[in-house]
Write a protein that holds these residues in place. Structure first.
Motif, PDB file in Angstrom:
ATOM      1  N   LEU A 223      47.365  19.211  24.251  1.00 49.46           N
ATOM      2  CA  LEU A 223      46.539  20.416  24.171  1.00 49.46           C
ATOM      3  C   LEU A 223      45.404  20.240  23.173  1.00 49.46           C
ATOM      4  O   LEU A 223      44.260  20.637  23.424  1.00 49.46           O
ATOM      5  N   ASN A 224      45.705  19.656  22.031  1.00 54.62           N
ATOM      6  CA  ASN A 224      44.676  19.430  21.013  1.00 54.62           C
ATOM      7  C   ASN A 224      43.589  18.480  21.522  1.00 54.62           C
ATOM      8  O   ASN A 224      42.394  18.696  21.294  1.00 54.62           O
ATOM      9  N   ALA A 225      44.020  17.412  22.227  1.00 53.30           N
ATOM     10  CA  ALA A 225      43.050  16.461  22.777  1.00 53.30           C
ATOM     11  C   ALA A 225      42.181  17.130  23.840  1.00 53.30           C
ATOM     12  O   ALA A 225      40.969  16.898  23.906  1.00 53.30           O
ATOM     13  N   SER A 226      42.797  17.978  24.666  1.00 54.96           N
ATOM     14  CA  SER A 226      42.051  18.697  25.700  1.00 54.96           C
ATOM     15  C   SER A 226      41.004  19.611  25.087  1.00 54.96           C
ATOM     16  O   SER A 226      39.865  19.698  25.574  1.00 54.96           O
ATOM     17  N   ALA A 227      41.374  20.306  24.018  1.00 57.52           N
ATOM     18  CA  ALA A 227      40.430  21.205  23.351  1.00 57.52           C
ATOM     19  C   ALA A 227      39.216  20.437  22.824  1.00 57.52           C
ATOM     20  O   ALA A 227      38.074  20.900  22.927  1.00 57.52           O
ATOM     21  N   LYS A 228      39.449  19.243  22.285  1.00 55.27           N
ATOM     22  CA  LYS A 228      38.340  18.424  21.773  1.00 55.27           C
ATOM     23  C   LYS A 228      37.413  17.998  22.906  1.00 55.27           C
ATOM     24  O   LYS A 228      36.184  18.062  22.784  1.00 55.27           O
ATOM     25  N   VAL A 229      38.002  17.554  24.027  1.00 59.35           N
ATOM     26  CA  VAL A 229      37.193  17.120  25.167  1.00 59.35           C
ATOM     27  C   VAL A 229      36.372  18.283  25.710  1.00 59.35           C
ATOM     28  O   VAL A 229      35.191  18.128  26.054  1.00 59.35           O
TER      29      VAL A 229
END
Length: 479
Positions: A223-229
């Motif tokens: 989820l954190n990686a998705s938010a950054k992308v």
């Protein structure tokens, strides 16, 4: 302490789940099979089987015990597993939007974004899919061949030539990611592309996971990686929109899927895509194209390394094309259209080794199937390999036979039995792009190298199918 928190979360979610779904299912003729431990159910057992590449056997055992329709709990939701061409027609790839809707697992939906194509239904699905299909249609792709040709040659020069051994899978992921970024989204080499790819593996790792959002879980990291992308892509949209406003006419070299979608937004408010829809579907295409096509090419090299007859036939097809070209001349759309046998090899590879194991739908109302009721709100789970390996559909299904997909044969697979790209109104909009990417890549690998496997490997799913060692091969460049 952590165990106590998990227990409390499980109890809470179970009570909520029961209130929402189970009461509506009471007194209905539900499919057979246990729902298992609340919230978790059979999720961990299925994930273990996928990592051991025994998920097909796991499902076949369920079919043998309960029949082609059975219930379970997967990824927090009561689920009905369905199997067979009849089920594919009736509920999986049905066009009946009032009965069945796209609904992926909580983890997949949250990581990709809730406005991605696999989540949309009805008019929203038609609108977004129409925009993507219009850009990815064969007429548009004809203009991509030269640039894709250049990307593949550049990749082989950088990463293959001069090496005695390479590990295929990570290199194919790099190649397909570069092609998608450059051709579809106009994201050239630099900090933006680097930042996206750094988040990518983390995102993919959590796609099929139990959706418990605690700091130490795969789901939380994804989820954190998705938010950054998503933040990176939103800034990219703003930059491209600003550039389009400043320029009176869009340059041919600047045209890509993002500028196409932004143009729709500017010209046709009824067909316009929101910022969320554009961002979420860029993520969907990045993950789908990056993961599935790279896996297909990797597995095709694995197949050809162990099947001399298939290798010889593919090589002959590409040498004929290669001999017809001037030195250094790029492939054309007409050249790619001649690679018919190679594409049959690709389809047979996908039949035996589908990169995407399966997917989910949701019942929008009570559905009658095979004498059972699938209650409103329940998940519907399907797996591609269940029809791909069905001996009633494909004779001798474990045998590698590209001729199964020869259109001149009388025994071509019946509709909705081969579903590596989906089917019906849900067929993958990037099908032709993936085909072009695969054929151009195989052409240059097989005309520039011979290879053999460096070691024995086995296949595993986590969540996509992949050789456990990434397919190391010994390279022998052709003079």
């Amino acid at each position: 302490m952590i165990a106590t928190i998990l227990l409390l979360i499980t109890i809470f979610l179970y009570l909520r789940l029961r209130a929402t779904f189970f009461s509506s299912a009471e007194a209905k003729n539900l499919p057979p099979g246990p729902l298992g431990v609340p919230f978790i159910g059979q999720s961990l057992s299925l994930l273990r089987a996928m990592r051991a590449n025994s998920a097909e056997q796991w499902l076949q055992q369920r079919v043998a015990k309960y029949g082609p329709i059975s219930k379970m709990t997967l990824f927090g939701k009561p689920t009905v597993f369905v199997h067979g061409v009849a089920a594919n027609k009736a509920v999986v790839f049905s066009g009946e939007e009032e009965a069945v809707s796209n609904r992926q697992t909580e983890s997949l939906r949250r990581i990709l974004g809730e406005r991605n194509l696999t989540e949309l239904s009805g008019e929203d699905h038609k609108r977004v899919r129409g925009a993507l299909v219009w850009f990815l249609r064969p007429q548009s792709l004809k203009g991509f061949v030269g640039k894709m040709d250049g990307e593949v040659r550049k990749h082989l020069n950088l990463h293959w030539h001069g090496n005695k051994e390479v590990i295929v899978a990570p290199l194919m992921k790099t190649l397909t990611f570069d092609i998608i970024c450059s051709l579809l989204f106009g994201i050239e080499e630099g900090p933006t592309r680097k930042s996206i790819i750094e988040c990518f593996k983390t995102m993919v790792d959590g796609i099929w996971s139990v959706p418990i959002n605690l700091p130490f879980t795969r789901y939380s990291h994804s989820l954190n990686a998705s938010a950054k992308v998503q933040q990176i892509l939103k800034q990219l949209l703003k930059d491209k929109a600003q550039k389009m406003e400043e320029e009176e006419e869009e340059k041919e070299e600047d045209k890509n899927l993002i500028t196409c979608l932004l143009s729709i937004k500017n010209k046709d408010k009824e067909q316009a895509l929101s910022e969320e829809e554009i961002v979420h579907n860029i993520i969907l295409l990045l993950i789908a194209g990056h993961d599935t096509t790279s896996i297909l090419i990797t597995l095709m090299l694995r197949v050809m390394a162990t099947n001399p007859t298939v290798y010889a036939a593919v090589l002959q097809e590409h040498e004929d094309i290669h001999r017809s070209k001037e030195c250094g001349e790029a492939l054309t759309w007409e050249d790619v259209s001649k690679m018919k046998y190679t594409w049959r090899v690709a389809l047979e590879t996908l039949r035996l080794f589908p990169p995407v194991f399966g997917g989910f739908r949701v019942a929008l109302k009570d559905i009658q199937l095979g004498g059972y009721t699938i209650p409103k709100g329940w998940q519907i789970f399907w797996a591609a390999s269940m029809t791909h390996l069905d001996e009633k559909i494909f004779t001798d299904p474990q045998k590698f036979k590209p001729s199964r997909f020869d259109q001149n044969q009388t025994s071509i697979p019946p509709p909705l039995s081969f579903i590596a790209f989906g089917g019906g109104p849900r067929i993958c909009p990037g099908y032709e792009f993936a085909k072009l990417e695969t054929l151009v890549t195989i052409h240059y690998i097989i005309t520039q190298f011979t290879w053999k496997l460096s070691s024995q490997d086995f296949l595993t799913r986590d969540p996509s199918l992949m050789p456990n060692k990434g397919l190391p091969i010994q390279l022998y460049p052709k003079l």
